[in-house]
Design a protein around this motif. Structure first.
Motif, PDB file in Angstrom:
ATOM      1  N   ALA A 150       1.518   6.695  -6.796  1.00 23.08           N
ATOM      2  CA  ALA A 150       0.461   7.650  -7.146  1.00 23.08           C
ATOM      3  C   ALA A 150       0.963   9.080  -6.968  1.00 23.08           C
ATOM      4  O   ALA A 150       0.664   9.954  -7.793  1.00 23.08           O
ATOM      5  N   ARG A 151       1.722   9.318  -5.947  1.00 21.07           N
ATOM      6  CA  ARG A 151       2.255  10.664  -5.715  1.00 21.07           C
ATOM      7  C   ARG A 151       3.217  11.068  -6.822  1.00 21.07           C
ATOM      8  O   ARG A 151       3.158  12.190  -7.359  1.00 21.07           O
ATOM      9  N   VAL A 183      -4.307  12.183  -9.070  1.00 19.85           N
ATOM     10  CA  VAL A 183      -4.230  10.720  -9.087  1.00 19.85           C
ATOM     11  C   VAL A 183      -4.791  10.238  -7.752  1.00 19.85           C
ATOM     12  O   VAL A 183      -4.411  10.735  -6.697  1.00 19.85           O
ATOM     13  N   THR A 184      -5.708   9.278  -7.828  1.00 13.69           N
ATOM     14  CA  THR A 184      -6.391   8.801  -6.627  1.00 13.69           C
ATOM     15  C   THR A 184      -6.137   7.306  -6.444  1.00 13.69           C
ATOM     16  O   THR A 184      -6.132   6.546  -7.416  1.00 13.69           O
ATOM     17  N   VAL A 185      -5.955   6.887  -5.217  1.00 12.60           N
ATOM     18  CA  VAL A 185      -5.861   5.465  -4.887  1.00 12.60           C
ATOM     19  C   VAL A 185      -7.201   5.058  -4.291  1.00 12.60           C
ATOM     20  O   VAL A 185      -7.619   5.594  -3.258  1.00 12.60           O
ATOM     21  N   LEU A 186      -7.873   4.118  -4.945  1.00  4.36           N
ATOM     22  CA  LEU A 186      -9.221   3.707  -4.533  1.00  4.36           C
ATOM     23  C   LEU A 186      -9.242   2.224  -4.182  1.00  4.36           C
ATOM     24  O   LEU A 186      -8.512   1.427  -4.778  1.00  4.36           O
ATOM     25  N   PRO A 187     -10.115   1.852  -3.243  1.00  4.64           N
ATOM     26  CA  PRO A 187     -10.243   0.425  -2.935  1.00  4.64           C
ATOM     27  C   PRO A 187     -10.863  -0.315  -4.116  1.00  4.64           C
ATOM     28  O   PRO A 187     -11.761   0.199  -4.779  1.00  4.64           O
ATOM     29  N   GLN A 188     -10.378  -1.498  -4.354  1.00 10.68           N
ATOM     30  CA  GLN A 188     -10.893  -2.291  -5.465  1.00 10.68           C
ATOM     31  C   GLN A 188     -12.159  -3.016  -5.026  1.00 10.68           C
ATOM     32  O   GLN A 188     -12.175  -3.699  -4.013  1.00 10.68           O
ATOM     33  N   GLY A 189     -13.219  -2.827  -5.778  1.00  4.49           N
ATOM     34  CA  GLY A 189     -14.483  -3.473  -5.431  1.00  4.49           C
ATOM     35  C   GLY A 189     -15.121  -2.878  -4.198  1.00  4.49           C
ATOM     36  O   GLY A 189     -15.951  -3.520  -3.563  1.00  4.49           O
ATOM     37  N   GLY A 190     -14.725  -1.679  -3.812  1.00  6.49           N
ATOM     38  CA  GLY A 190     -15.303  -1.027  -2.646  1.00  6.49           C
ATOM     39  C   GLY A 190     -14.764  -1.494  -1.312  1.00  6.49           C
ATOM     40  O   GLY A 190     -15.250  -1.095  -0.264  1.00  6.49           O
ATOM     41  N   ASP A 191     -13.771  -2.367  -1.330  1.00  2.00           N
ATOM     42  CA  ASP A 191     -13.227  -2.904  -0.084  1.00  2.00           C
ATOM     43  C   ASP A 191     -11.703  -2.935  -0.181  1.00  2.00           C
ATOM     44  O   ASP A 191     -11.138  -3.482  -1.126  1.00  2.00           O
ATOM     45  N   TRP A 192     -11.028  -2.339   0.801  1.00  2.00           N
ATOM     46  CA  TRP A 192      -9.571  -2.306   0.801  1.00  2.00           C
ATOM     47  C   TRP A 192      -8.978  -3.703   0.918  1.00  2.00           C
ATOM     48  O   TRP A 192      -7.835  -3.936   0.529  1.00  2.00           O
ATOM     49  N   GLY A 193      -9.741  -4.631   1.455  1.00  3.69           N
ATOM     50  CA  GLY A 193      -9.262  -6.009   1.577  1.00  3.69           C
ATOM     51  C   GLY A 193      -9.085  -6.679   0.227  1.00  3.69           C
ATOM     52  O   GLY A 193      -8.352  -7.669   0.113  1.00  3.69           O
ATOM     53  N   ASN A 194      -9.739  -6.179  -0.811  1.00  2.00           N
ATOM     54  CA  ASN A 194      -9.615  -6.731  -2.162  1.00  2.00           C
ATOM     55  C   ASN A 194      -8.454  -6.130  -2.933  1.00  2.00           C
ATOM     56  O   ASN A 194      -8.188  -6.519  -4.053  1.00  2.00           O
ATOM     57  N   GLY A 195      -7.798  -5.131  -2.356  1.00  5.21           N
ATOM     58  CA  GLY A 195      -6.705  -4.464  -3.035  1.00  5.21           C
ATOM     59  C   GLY A 195      -7.086  -3.041  -3.372  1.00  5.21           C
ATOM     60  O   GLY A 195      -8.062  -2.503  -2.846  1.00  5.21           O
ATOM     61  N   TRP A 196      -6.326  -2.419  -4.263  1.00  2.00           N
ATOM     62  CA  TRP A 196      -6.569  -1.028  -4.612  1.00  2.00           C
ATOM     63  C   TRP A 196      -6.134  -0.799  -6.054  1.00  2.00           C
ATOM     64  O   TRP A 196      -5.413  -1.594  -6.637  1.00  2.00           O
ATOM     65  N   THR A 197      -6.632   0.303  -6.579  1.00  2.00           N
ATOM     66  CA  THR A 197      -6.254   0.712  -7.934  1.00  2.00           C
ATOM     67  C   THR A 197      -5.846   2.166  -7.914  1.00  2.00           C
ATOM     68  O   THR A 197      -6.304   2.942  -7.082  1.00  2.00           O
ATOM     69  N   ILE A 198      -4.978   2.513  -8.838  1.00  5.70           N
ATOM     70  CA  ILE A 198      -4.545   3.900  -8.992  1.00  5.70           C
ATOM     71  C   ILE A 198      -5.312   4.470 -10.183  1.00  5.70           C
ATOM     72  O   ILE A 198      -5.239   3.940 -11.292  1.00  5.70           O
ATOM     73  N   VAL A 199      -6.071   5.543  -9.948  1.00  9.54           N
ATOM     74  CA  VAL A 199      -6.913   6.131 -10.966  1.00  9.54           C
ATOM     75  C   VAL A 199      -6.378   7.507 -11.327  1.00  9.54           C
ATOM     76  O   VAL A 199      -6.193   8.363 -10.462  1.00  9.54           O
ATOM     77  N   HIS A 200      -6.137   7.707 -12.628  1.00  9.73           N
ATOM     78  CA  HIS A 200      -5.678   9.011 -13.139  1.00  9.73           C
ATOM     79  C   HIS A 200      -6.915   9.793 -13.546  1.00  9.73           C
ATOM     80  O   HIS A 200      -7.726   9.323 -14.329  1.00  9.73           O
ATOM     81  N   LEU A 211       0.829  -1.204   0.000  1.00  8.59           N
ATOM     82  CA  LEU A 211       0.000   0.000   0.000  1.00  8.59           C
ATOM     83  C   LEU A 211       0.868   1.260   0.000  1.00  8.59           C
ATOM     84  O   LEU A 211       0.603   2.207  -0.746  1.00  8.59           O
ATOM     85  N   VAL A 212       1.914   1.269   0.800  1.00  9.19           N
ATOM     86  CA  VAL A 212       2.817   2.420   0.832  1.00  9.19           C
ATOM     87  C   VAL A 212       3.463   2.618  -0.536  1.00  9.19           C
ATOM     88  O   VAL A 212       3.574   3.741  -1.028  1.00  9.19           O
ATOM     89  N   SER A 213       3.843   1.535  -1.184  1.00 10.45           N
ATOM     90  CA  SER A 213       4.428   1.626  -2.528  1.00 10.45           C
ATOM     91  C   SER A 213       3.425   2.189  -3.522  1.00 10.45           C
ATOM     92  O   SER A 213       3.784   3.012  -4.381  1.00 10.45           O
ATOM     93  N   ALA A 214       2.161   1.764  -3.430  1.00  9.97           N
ATOM     94  CA  ALA A 214       1.120   2.282  -4.326  1.00  9.97           C
ATOM     95  C   ALA A 214       0.888   3.770  -4.084  1.00  9.97           C
ATOM     96  O   ALA A 214       0.719   4.546  -5.034  1.00  9.97           O
TER      97      ALA A 214
END
Length: 83
Positions: A53-54, A64-81, A46-49
């Motif tokens: 993003a920064r 640039v936004t880091v969002l939870p994947q599928g609405g849950d942080w437990g599923n991972g995250w995506t970087i959105v431009h 997560l820190v690397s992501a």
């Protein structure tokens, strides 16, 4: 007459009991270690992501936004431009 070498059934049983006791003490500690390592690994990811993003935000001068994947942080995250 030579005596045959080997283990008696009693010696084998005592060895198995001692091994079972040692394992019963070691397994919970090992499970805690595995869980702690999983948390550390996920935190590092997560820190690397967030750092990526920064850097991307600074280099593209865009949001640039880091969002939870599928609405849950437990599923991972995506970087959105965002444009």
């Amino acid at each position: 007459m030579q005596r045959e070498r080997g283990f008696t059934v009693l010696e084998l049983m005592v060895t198995l009991v001692v091994a079972a006791i040692v394992l019963s003490l070691a397994v919970p500690s090992f499970q805690r270690t595995v869980a702690n390592n999983a948390v550390r690994s996920t935190t590092s990811d997560l820190v690397s992501a967030l750092k990526a993003a920064r850097v991307e935000s600074m280099s593209s001068r865009a949001t640039v936004t880091v969002l939870p994947q599928g609405g849950d942080w437990g599923n991972g995250w995506t970087i959105v431009h965002q444009a």
